[in-house]
Design a protein around this motif. Structure first.
Motif, mmCIF file in Angstrom:
data_model
loop_
_atom_site.group_PDB
_atom_site.id
_atom_site.type_symbol
_atom_site.label_atom_id
_atom_site.label_comp_id
_atom_site.label_asym_id
_atom_site.label_seq_id
_atom_site.Cartn_x
_atom_site.Cartn_y
_atom_site.Cartn_z
ATOM 1 N N CYS A 116 -1.793 3.414 -0.670
ATOM 2 C CA CYS A 116 -2.957 4.048 -0.031
ATOM 3 C C CYS A 116 -4.057 4.379 -1.019
ATOM 4 C CB CYS A 116 -2.507 5.310 0.701
ATOM 5 S SG CYS A 116 -1.975 6.650 -0.403
ATOM 6 N N GLY A 117 -3.695 4.685 -2.267
ATOM 7 C CA GLY A 117 -4.701 5.032 -3.258
ATOM 8 C C GLY A 117 -5.252 6.429 -3.121
ATOM 9 N N GLN A 118 -4.797 7.194 -2.126
ATOM 10 C CA GLN A 118 -5.335 8.526 -1.855
ATOM 11 C C GLN A 118 -4.327 9.641 -2.074
ATOM 12 O OE1 GLN A 118 -8.569 8.775 -1.183
ATOM 13 N NE2 GLN A 118 -8.763 6.543 -1.172
ATOM 14 N N CYS A 119 -3.047 9.325 -1.970
ATOM 15 C CA CYS A 119 -2.025 10.368 -2.088
ATOM 16 C C CYS A 119 -1.927 10.865 -3.535
ATOM 17 C CB CYS A 119 -0.670 9.847 -1.607
ATOM 18 S SG CYS A 119 0.013 8.518 -2.621
ATOM 19 N N ALA A 120 -1.152 11.932 -3.718
ATOM 20 C CA ALA A 120 -1.018 12.529 -5.049
ATOM 21 C C ALA A 120 -0.401 11.553 -6.045
ATOM 22 C CB ALA A 120 -0.179 13.800 -4.958
ATOM 23 N N ALA A 141 1.737 -3.927 -13.934
ATOM 24 C CA ALA A 141 2.871 -3.000 -13.973
ATOM 25 C C ALA A 141 2.486 -1.649 -13.372
ATOM 26 C CB ALA A 141 3.345 -2.832 -15.413
ATOM 27 N N ARG A 142 1.287 -1.167 -13.650
ATOM 28 C CA ARG A 142 0.860 0.127 -13.103
ATOM 29 C C ARG A 142 0.651 0.046 -11.586
ATOM 30 N NH1 ARG A 142 -3.475 1.730 -17.864
ATOM 31 N NH2 ARG A 142 -1.947 2.407 -19.420
ATOM 32 N N ILE A 143 0.091 -1.062 -11.131
ATOM 33 C CA ILE A 143 -0.077 -1.221 -9.683
ATOM 34 C C ILE A 143 1.283 -1.282 -8.997
ATOM 35 C CG2 ILE A 143 -0.981 -2.724 -7.870
ATOM 36 C CD1 ILE A 143 -3.164 -3.623 -9.795
ATOM 37 N N TRP A 171 -13.585 -0.991 -14.535
ATOM 38 C CA TRP A 171 -13.329 -2.056 -13.563
ATOM 39 C C TRP A 171 -11.897 -2.567 -13.613
ATOM 40 C CZ3 TRP A 171 -16.576 -3.129 -9.703
ATOM 41 C CH2 TRP A 171 -17.886 -2.651 -9.815
ATOM 42 N N ARG A 172 -10.980 -1.773 -14.161
ATOM 43 C CA ARG A 172 -9.561 -2.169 -14.137
ATOM 44 C C ARG A 172 -9.063 -2.137 -12.692
ATOM 45 N NH1 ARG A 172 -5.382 0.406 -18.251
ATOM 46 N NH2 ARG A 172 -5.696 -1.579 -19.299
ATOM 47 N N PRO A 173 -8.437 -3.195 -12.221
ATOM 48 C CA PRO A 173 -7.980 -3.246 -10.820
ATOM 49 C C PRO A 173 -7.000 -2.123 -10.492
ATOM 50 C CG PRO A 173 -7.902 -5.427 -11.815
ATOM 51 C CD PRO A 173 -8.171 -4.460 -12.927
ATOM 52 N N ARG A 174 -7.129 -1.589 -9.285
ATOM 53 C CA ARG A 174 -6.234 -0.541 -8.809
ATOM 54 C C ARG A 174 -5.323 -1.020 -7.682
ATOM 55 N NH1 ARG A 174 -10.752 1.947 -10.752
ATOM 56 N NH2 ARG A 174 -10.397 3.878 -11.907
ATOM 57 N N LEU A 175 -5.580 -2.231 -7.188
ATOM 58 C CA LEU A 175 -4.767 -2.838 -6.142
ATOM 59 C C LEU A 175 -4.552 -4.302 -6.490
ATOM 60 C CD1 LEU A 175 -6.586 -1.369 -3.007
ATOM 61 C CD2 LEU A 175 -4.405 -0.581 -3.948
ATOM 62 N N PHE A 176 -3.524 -4.911 -5.913
ATOM 63 C CA PHE A 176 -3.245 -6.319 -6.181
ATOM 64 C C PHE A 176 -4.404 -7.209 -5.736
ATOM 65 C CE2 PHE A 176 1.516 -5.340 -6.058
ATOM 66 C CZ PHE A 176 1.625 -5.394 -7.434
ATOM 67 N N ARG A 177 -5.051 -6.868 -4.618
ATOM 68 C CA ARG A 177 -6.121 -7.730 -4.126
ATOM 69 C C ARG A 177 -7.378 -7.647 -4.981
ATOM 70 N NH1 ARG A 177 -9.136 -3.967 -1.052
ATOM 71 N NH2 ARG A 177 -7.872 -2.235 -0.235
ATOM 72 N N GLU A 178 -7.453 -6.683 -5.895
ATOM 73 C CA GLU A 178 -8.581 -6.594 -6.810
ATOM 74 C C GLU A 178 -8.351 -7.392 -8.090
ATOM 75 O OE1 GLU A 178 -9.309 -2.492 -7.576
ATOM 76 O OE2 GLU A 178 -9.882 -2.016 -5.511
ATOM 77 N N MET A 179 -7.143 -7.910 -8.256
ATOM 78 C CA MET A 179 -6.829 -8.668 -9.458
ATOM 79 C C MET A 179 -7.594 -9.985 -9.489
ATOM 80 S SD MET A 179 -4.640 -7.194 -11.577
ATOM 81 C CE MET A 179 -4.153 -8.652 -12.490
ATOM 82 N N VAL A 180 -7.970 -10.404 -10.686
ATOM 83 C CA VAL A 180 -8.640 -11.682 -10.881
ATOM 84 C C VAL A 180 -7.624 -12.654 -11.471
ATOM 85 C CG1 VAL A 180 -10.508 -12.894 -12.065
ATOM 86 C CG2 VAL A 180 -10.849 -10.550 -11.265
ATOM 87 N N GLY A 181 -7.302 -13.716 -10.731
ATOM 88 C CA GLY A 181 -6.320 -14.683 -11.197
ATOM 89 C C GLY A 181 -4.893 -14.183 -11.029
ATOM 90 N N GLN A 182 -3.946 -14.878 -11.677
ATOM 91 C CA GLN A 182 -2.513 -14.555 -11.655
ATOM 92 C C GLN A 182 -1.933 -14.568 -10.252
ATOM 93 O OE1 GLN A 182 -1.827 -14.794 -14.544
ATOM 94 N NE2 GLN A 182 -3.521 -13.974 -15.727
ATOM 95 N N GLU A 183 -2.425 -15.474 -9.405
ATOM 96 C CA GLU A 183 -1.941 -15.531 -8.020
ATOM 97 C C GLU A 183 -0.448 -15.822 -7.935
ATOM 98 O OE1 GLU A 183 -4.608 -17.063 -9.123
ATOM 99 O OE2 GLU A 183 -6.320 -16.319 -7.960
#
Length: 400
Positions: free
Chosen positions: A73-77, A55-57, A10-22
């Motif tokens: 996009c999360g889909q590209c190479a 940092a990874r995002i 459940w590690r976030p892969r996008l900024f909008r999936e982050m919990v907190g740290q707005e």
């Protein structure tokens, strides 16, 4: 397929999936969308609050094949390889294991070369405060004026150990600890998605035990699922964590409200059978007294998140506010002095006996506080408009 722990799954892969740290995400999203990118970012905060994840995002946003934006996009190479940890132009370094200046020089030798596949060559240096002074000196010039195709992302749990010369070359973001409410909300979402049965009270125990770290919360949840055989119950989580039974703490407060020494010692005896941590018991007692004090001032703040809303209302009505304040202070002082007592249980009992023996000075008859209603209190008359000595109500002052 091997099991993947919740913290990784459940590690976030996008900024909008982050919990907190707005406050951090807003700055990064605006910078990406407006093409105002700095060459070096420093993320500081305790363990498990999202430093490496952000940092990874960010690296994904910089190298997405669809263009630089806050929504890769999360889909590209590039996005796929960064998510799987095999992107050639994302160089992750653990500074704790590469502290020597030779390691830093070797790392910087390839800075001048263009990225192999991506748009930017991103250096992610974790626990950067572990570098030696010579390593920092070797990094300074490159960190201040890197080639345009290079970005530095630094992460640390102790920014005070970084030289000011490094801090002045970076945009610094301080990540906040996660509140128990935020942790419980996220755990509830994850467990519903995982279809794991749980009790609400158990999540609050896990949220408090995580101590501000979402990763710790997820790891404890994994442990609780294994401990409970596929479900999470409050009793099992309390046993796993060694937490105090909240029902016994309420029994202690009930005995204090009733001013009943036999009931008080009966509750202590029941508590002692669980071989508790008496410092944790005093902390739980102080926490409940704090909630009672807040409920007496703001009745609308009472909630049933821990399943004890009715008890909280009852004790807020029965205990005098001045007693609640005194008990709270006694609990804090007893917890501070607990390492000095001959026996932890005797120190705990003496703290409770002090609560029974002492009353606020100058209060002859302790009033029983009732929860204030929501009606507005009628204001007192202004000075000079009241009835004074020698003046009848509604009549003028007569001269003698």
């Amino acid at each position: 397929m091997s099991y993947q722990v919740l913290a990784r799954k459940w590690r976030p892969r996008l900024f909008r999936e982050m919990v907190g740290q707005e406050h951090v995400l807003q700055a990064l999203i605006n910078a990406l969308d407006n093409s105002r990118l700095h060459h070096a970012y420093l993320f500081a905060g305790t363990r498990g609050v999202g430093k490496t994840t952000i940092a990874r995002i960010l690296a994904k946003c910089l190298n997405c094949e669809s263009g630089v934006s806050s929504e890769p996009c999360g889909q590209c190479a590039a996005c796929t390889e960064i998510a799987e940890g095999r992107f050639v132009d994302l160089i992750e370094v653990d500074a704790a294991s590469r502290t020597k200046v030779e390691d830093t020089r070797e790392l910087l030798e390839n800075v001048q070369y263009a990225p192999t596949r991506g748009r930017y060559k991103v250096y992610l240096i974790d626990e950067v405060h572990m570098l030696s002074n010579s390593s920092f000196n070797a990094l300074l010039k490159t960190l201040e004026e890197p080639p345009p195709h290079v970005k530095f992302l630094l992460a640390t749990t102790d920014p005070q150990k970084l030289p000011v010369t490094v801090l002045s070359r970076c945009l610094q973001f301080n990540l906040k600890n996660m509140s128990p409410e935020r942790v419980v909300e996220h755990l509830r979402f994850v467990l519903e998605q995982e279809m794991v049965p749980f009790e609400e009270g158990a999540l609050w125990h896990l949220g408090r035990a995580a101590d501000g770290s979402m990763r710790d919360a997820m790891s404890l949840t994994d442990q609780a699922i294994a401990f409970g055989g596929g479900k999470i119950s409050e009793a099992e989580v309390r046993a796993m964590l060694g937490s105090i039974d909240s029902g016994l703490v309420w029994k202690l407060l009930q005995a204090l409200a009733d001013e009943s020494a036999p009931a008080l010692f009966a509750a202590v005896e029941e508590l002692a059978q669980q071989a508790p941590d008496y410092s944790a018991a005093l902390a739980e007692l102080a926490n409940n007294l704090h909630r009672i004090a807040v409920a007496q001032v703001l009745p609308q703040s009472v909630d049933n998140a821990l399943g004890d809303g009715e008890r909280l209302r009852d004790h807020a009505a029965r205990l005098a506010p001045e007693n609640v304040q005194l008990y709270y202070q006694m609990a804090l002082l007893a917890r501070r002095d607990l390492p000095l007592v001959p026996d932890p249980r005797s120190g705990f009992e003496m703290a409770l006996l002090r609560m029974l023996a002492f009353r606020p000075q100058g209060v002859a008859d302790i009033p029983r506080a009732s929860l204030p209603d929501s009606a507005a209190v009628e204001p007192a008359p202004p000075p000079g408009r009241g009835v004074g000595p020698g003046q009848a109500a509604g009549g003028p002052v007569t001269s003698g």
